[in-house]
Design an enzyme around this catalytic site. Structure first.
Site, PDB file in Angstrom:
ATOM      1  N   LYS A   1       2.148  10.049   8.949  1.00  0.00           N
ATOM      2  CA  LYS A   1       1.499   9.356   9.753  1.00  0.00           C
ATOM      3  C   LYS A   1       2.444   9.769  11.001  1.00  0.00           C
ATOM      4  CE  LYS A   1      -0.321   5.219   8.159  1.00  0.00           C
ATOM      5  NZ  LYS A   1      -1.439   5.165   7.742  1.00  0.00           N
TER       6      LYS A   1
ATOM      7  N   ASP B   1       9.171   3.246   1.356  1.00  0.00           N
ATOM      8  CA  ASP B   1       8.049   3.098   1.984  1.00  0.00           C
ATOM      9  C   ASP B   1       8.101   3.562   3.696  1.00  0.00           C
ATOM     10  OD1 ASP B   1       5.311   5.149   2.986  1.00  0.00           O
ATOM     11  OD2 ASP B   1       4.654   3.705   1.178  1.00  0.00           O
TER      12      ASP B   1
ATOM     13  N   PHE C   1       1.410  -1.461   0.310  1.00  0.00           N
ATOM     14  CA  PHE C   1       0.187   0.210  -0.004  1.00  0.00           C
ATOM     15  C   PHE C   1       0.711   1.273   0.182  1.00  0.00           C
ATOM     16  CE2 PHE C   1      -2.848   3.466   1.277  1.00  0.00           C
ATOM     17  CZ  PHE C   1      -3.872   3.253   0.716  1.00  0.00           C
TER      18      PHE C   1
HETATM   19  N1  PLP Z   1       2.067   3.882   2.627  1.00  0.00           N
HETATM   20  C1  PLP Z   1       1.993   3.171   3.594  1.00  0.00           C
HETATM   21  C2  PLP Z   1       3.082   2.133   3.648  1.00  0.00           C
HETATM   22  C3  PLP Z   1       0.736   4.062   3.976  1.00  0.00           C
HETATM   23  O1  PLP Z   1       1.307   3.066   5.640  1.00  0.00           O
HETATM   24  C4  PLP Z   1       0.583   4.763   3.823  1.00  0.00           C
HETATM   25  C5  PLP Z   1      -1.497   4.618   4.518  1.00  0.00           C
HETATM   26  O2  PLP Z   1      -1.974   3.772   4.902  1.00  0.00           O
HETATM   27  C6  PLP Z   1      -0.092   5.879   2.601  1.00  0.00           C
HETATM   28  C7  PLP Z   1       1.736   5.729   1.737  1.00  0.00           C
HETATM   29  C8  PLP Z   1      -0.881   6.311   1.884  1.00  0.00           C
HETATM   30  O3  PLP Z   1      -0.418   7.588   3.028  1.00  0.00           O
HETATM   31  P1  PLP Z   1      -1.763   8.964   3.328  1.00  0.00           P
HETATM   32  O4  PLP Z   1      -3.201   8.308   3.518  1.00  0.00           O
HETATM   33  O5  PLP Z   1      -1.180   9.021   4.485  1.00  0.00           O
HETATM   34  O6  PLP Z   1      -1.945  10.056   2.446  1.00  0.00           O
END
Ligand code: PLP
Length: 404
Positions: A249, A220, A135
């Site tokens: 986050k 990420d 994700f």
């Molecule tokens: N990357 C990861 C690993 C995530 O868990 C998330 C959201 O859950 C995102 C990116 C996307 O982040 P945002 O919702 O702040 O755009």
């Protein structure tokens, strides 16, 4: 009292399902609904409020900066932005930082950076290899990077240049690598995918492959970073340094902010290559500076590791007790249990009724990610509620698997 849930159904452009509770207040690991019911929060705004709800460090930083200077644009130097940029440079392997407003935007910036690198240093290579069940966000490009058909299918055609391969499979990455590959984008632990922890040498082997072929490793760490997994960044426990890393986050302790960090060799943006109106504004960066500084100075990642081990030990005890639990896993305070059937929603709803917030991250998996400041007593309370509700739910007939 207004019926907020009814009003929402009338006015809100719905994109997802909500739990049947309207939250109005939070303090530490507790939140309260509009009827005054108290909940123990074991999902923490989905791994966001790293210091718990309304921690004085967060509240004071927001209040002070809001009184001083909220926003001026990136046409100017601002002090909190520079202060914040210095923290990862001093506490990670990445020397340069750029700030955005969310995890998705951080990943977008990371991909643009990798493509820029490909143009300059790898014959125009532009393709990104990312993992199935990952994700990375909900923009069109991040949906293409996110290897989950349920997020992709409604929005085709997706931007090209993304290849999804099985997670935790180095050979799949090797097979997918070609002349066009400029970067490999991975989560150190797949969070939304169900808290999937890869083999201990996975990232190290991917790192070696990247080095061999002059490909950038992009981690990420939007979910795993800032202490969540028991070190400031998860890569530090996995022995593989990224060239580019993304954060969001937990970084703002509840205030929206994201970051893309890069090693000097990958920091190839030139003035004009990227930008953001709100990204890194004084209010967001002053708050994140206070949060990240506190997390580092108070050694909160170490605490998260200790509490995470305690929580996981408790989840393993539940697994031993209930055969319906087939796995208990996690890293730091990012944990999950998996069931032999799609029981996670029923357990989530039953726990909610008992005053515990957990998350059915998958139909068959429950995620627990409390604030990094959670106490042993709170973990014991959460485990006691889970014990009670799993006992009840496990005794019921198995519900059919949801459409997705
Ligand atoms: N990357 C990861 C690993 C995530 O868990 C998330 C959201 O859950 C995102 C990116 C996307 O982040 P945002 O919702 O702040 O755009």
């Amino acid at each position: 009292m207004s019926n907020w849930q009814e009003l929402e159904s009338k006015y809100f452009l719905r994109t997802g399902r909500r739990l049947p509770v309207t939250l109005v207040r939070g303090q530490g690991t507790r939140v309260w609904d509009d009827e005054g019911k108290e909940y123990l929060d074991f999902i923490d705004g989905i791994a966001v409020c790293s210091l718990g709800h309304c921690h004085p460090v967060v509240v004071n930083a927001i209040t002070e900066q809001a009184r001083t200077l909220m926003h001026v644009s990136n046409l100017f130097y601002t002090v909190p932005q520079v202060q914040l940029a210095e923290l990862p440079a001093r506490n990670s392997c990445l020397q340069r930082a750029y700030f955005v407003n969310s995890g998705t935007e951080a990943n977008e910036a990371a991909i643009k950076l990798a493509r820029r690198y490909g143009k300059l240093h790898r014959d125009g290579a532009y393709e990104i290899i990312s993992a199935l069940n990952s994700f990375h966000g909900r923009s069109l490009a991040m949906v293409a990077a996110t290897g989950q058909p349920k997020y992709q299918a409604p929005y085709t055609p997706l931007p090209e240049g993304f290849v999804n391969v099985p997670y935790n499979d180095v050979d799949a990455i090797k097979k997918a690598t070609g002349k066009k590959t400029c970067g490999i984008l991975l989560e150190p632990v797949e969070g939304e995918g169900g808290v999937i922890v890869p083999a201990p040498d996975y990232l190290k082997r991917v790192r070696a492959w990247c080095d061999k072929h002059n490909i950038l490793l992009i981690l990420d760490e939007v979910q795993t970073g800032i202490g969540r997994t028991g070190s400031l960044f998860a890569y530090q426990r996995m022995g593989a340094e990224p060239d580019i890393m993304t954060l969001a986050k937990g970084m703002g302790g509840g205030f929206p902010i994201g970051a893309v960090l890069a090693k000097e060799r990958a920091a190839v943006f030139q003035p004009g290559d990227h930008g953001s109106t709100f990204g890194g504004n004084p209010l967001a960066t002053a708050t994140a500076y206070a949060v990240v500084k506190h997390i580092i100075e108070q050694r909160i990642p170490e605490r998260a590791r200790e509490m995470g081990e305690y929580l996981l030990a408790g989840l393993r005890k539940l697994k031993a007790k209930y055969p319906r639990i087939t796995d208990a896993r996690g890293m730091g305070l990012l944990t999950a249990i998996e069931f032999d059937a799609p029981l996670a929603e029923a357990v989530t709803l039953a726990a909610l009724r008992e005053g515990l917030i957990v998350n059915n991250v998958r139909p068959d998996a429950l995620r627990l990610a409390p604030a990094l400041t959670v106490s042993r007593e709170e973990i014991d309370q959460a485990l006691a509620v889970l014990d009670k509700v799993i006992k009840a739910v496990a005794a019921q007939p198995v519900p059919p698997a949801p459409a997705h």
